[in-house]
Design a protein around this motif. Structure first.
Motif, PDB file in Angstrom:
ATOM      1  N   GLY A  74      35.250 -18.766  -7.536  1.00 46.44           N
ATOM      2  CA  GLY A  74      36.276 -17.876  -8.072  1.00 46.44           C
ATOM      3  C   GLY A  74      35.768 -16.445  -8.157  1.00 46.44           C
ATOM      4  O   GLY A  74      36.531 -15.495  -8.002  1.00 46.44           O
ATOM      5  N   PHE A  75      34.473 -16.304  -8.403  1.00 51.40           N
ATOM      6  CA  PHE A  75      33.875 -14.979  -8.514  1.00 51.40           C
ATOM      7  C   PHE A  75      33.692 -14.308  -7.150  1.00 51.40           C
ATOM      8  O   PHE A  75      33.826 -13.092  -7.023  1.00 51.40           O
ATOM      9  N   LEU A  76      33.415 -15.088  -6.122  1.00 54.52           N
ATOM     10  CA  LEU A  76      33.127 -14.537  -4.795  1.00 54.52           C
ATOM     11  C   LEU A  76      34.258 -13.659  -4.240  1.00 54.52           C
ATOM     12  O   LEU A  76      33.997 -12.528  -3.813  1.00 54.52           O
ATOM     13  N   PRO A  77      35.527 -14.097  -4.238  1.00 58.83           N
ATOM     14  CA  PRO A  77      36.562 -13.196  -3.729  1.00 58.83           C
ATOM     15  C   PRO A  77      36.754 -11.960  -4.603  1.00 58.83           C
ATOM     16  O   PRO A  77      37.107 -10.891  -4.098  1.00 58.83           O
ATOM     17  N   MET A  78      36.487 -12.095  -5.904  1.00 62.99           N
ATOM     18  CA  MET A  78      36.570 -10.927  -6.785  1.00 62.99           C
ATOM     19  C   MET A  78      35.521  -9.897  -6.373  1.00 62.99           C
ATOM     20  O   MET A  78      35.820  -8.703  -6.265  1.00 62.99           O
ATOM     21  N   ALA A  79      34.315 -10.352  -6.107  1.00 65.36           N
ATOM     22  CA  ALA A  79      33.245  -9.449  -5.673  1.00 65.36           C
ATOM     23  C   ALA A  79      33.575  -8.823  -4.319  1.00 65.36           C
ATOM     24  O   ALA A  79      33.355  -7.628  -4.106  1.00 65.36           O
ATOM     25  N   LEU A  80      34.122  -9.620  -3.405  1.00 72.44           N
ATOM     26  CA  LEU A  80      34.500  -9.087  -2.093  1.00 72.44           C
ATOM     27  C   LEU A  80      35.586  -8.020  -2.229  1.00 72.44           C
ATOM     28  O   LEU A  80      35.560  -7.004  -1.523  1.00 72.44           O
ATOM     29  N   LEU A  81      36.532  -8.235  -3.142  1.00 72.70           N
ATOM     30  CA  LEU A  81      37.578  -7.223  -3.362  1.00 72.70           C
ATOM     31  C   LEU A  81      37.002  -5.933  -3.943  1.00 72.70           C
ATOM     32  O   LEU A  81      37.539  -4.851  -3.690  1.00 72.70           O
ATOM     33  N   MET A  82      35.922  -6.029  -4.694  1.00 70.68           N
ATOM     34  CA  MET A  82      35.286  -4.814  -5.209  1.00 70.68           C
ATOM     35  C   MET A  82      34.722  -3.988  -4.052  1.00 70.68           C
ATOM     36  O   MET A  82      34.828  -2.760  -4.055  1.00 70.68           O
ATOM     37  N   PHE A  83      34.147  -4.669  -3.057  1.00 74.79           N
ATOM     38  CA  PHE A  83      33.694  -3.948  -1.862  1.00 74.79           C
ATOM     39  C   PHE A  83      34.873  -3.312  -1.130  1.00 74.79           C
ATOM     40  O   PHE A  83      34.788  -2.172  -0.673  1.00 74.79           O
ATOM     41  N   VAL A  84      35.966  -4.042  -1.009  1.00 76.27           N
ATOM     42  CA  VAL A  84      37.168  -3.501  -0.364  1.00 76.27           C
ATOM     43  C   VAL A  84      37.652  -2.276  -1.136  1.00 76.27           C
ATOM     44  O   VAL A  84      38.077  -1.283  -0.539  1.00 76.27           O
TER      45      VAL A  84
END
Length: 166
Positions: A74-84
């Protein structure tokens, strides 16, 4: 948890609605709206908006999956969106990485949906159905060049539904 998801939906609806009103057209993609904005404050606002939406959307997902010992997914896509969110502010020349991180976040978010309640993934069947129906009429391009936007919306809606009712 539901209140957080409602705030996320309201933020998305208000920002996308304001963008549609401002430009008098649908954006090609929610994540690429940043490149249509002037540099400076508007891009920072978009980045803050996307980061906030990412946190509000995935916090309930992390909570649900953490109960199953899979909180990192659940945390991984949140972190990826921070990069986006921050990529367009600091590196404007590598648009490709913005797309890679966005696509990775979308794919992992749908893995999260699969883990929470896979039945919501059936909503993806609407896209091939729309392509098939459009193909029967033999007119124009599929989705009028808005395929990425539609995929982002389906990803988001499916995730919100799974987190709310899954």
């Amino acid at each position: 948890m539901i209140v957080i998801l409602i705030i996320s939906v309201l933020l998305v609806a208000l920002y996308v609605g304001a963008t549609i009103w401002r430009f008098r057209a649908l954006p090609d993609s929610i994540s690429a709206m940043v490149y249509a904005l002037p540099e400076g404050g508007w891009r920072w606002l978009w980045s803050a908006w996307l980061a906030l939406v990412g946190i509000l959307t995935f916090a309930p997902v992390v909570e649900i999956l953490d109960g199953r010992g899979l909180g990192i997914l659940g945390f991984l896509p949140m972190a990826l969106l921070m990069f986006v969110a921050v990529w367009p502010i600091f590196d404007r020349e590598h648009y490709r990485w913005h797309n890679i991180f966005g696509t990775a976040a979308a794919v992992v978010s749908q893995v999260d949906v699969w883990l929470i309640c896979p039945y919501w993934l059936l909503l993806w069947l609407l896209m091939p159905s729309a392509v098939f129906m459009k193909g029967l009429r033999h007119t124009g391009t599929y989705f009028g060049g808005k395929g990425v936007l539609i995929a982002e919306v389906v990803c988001y809606v499916v995730l919100i539904l799974a987190a709310s009712f899954g």
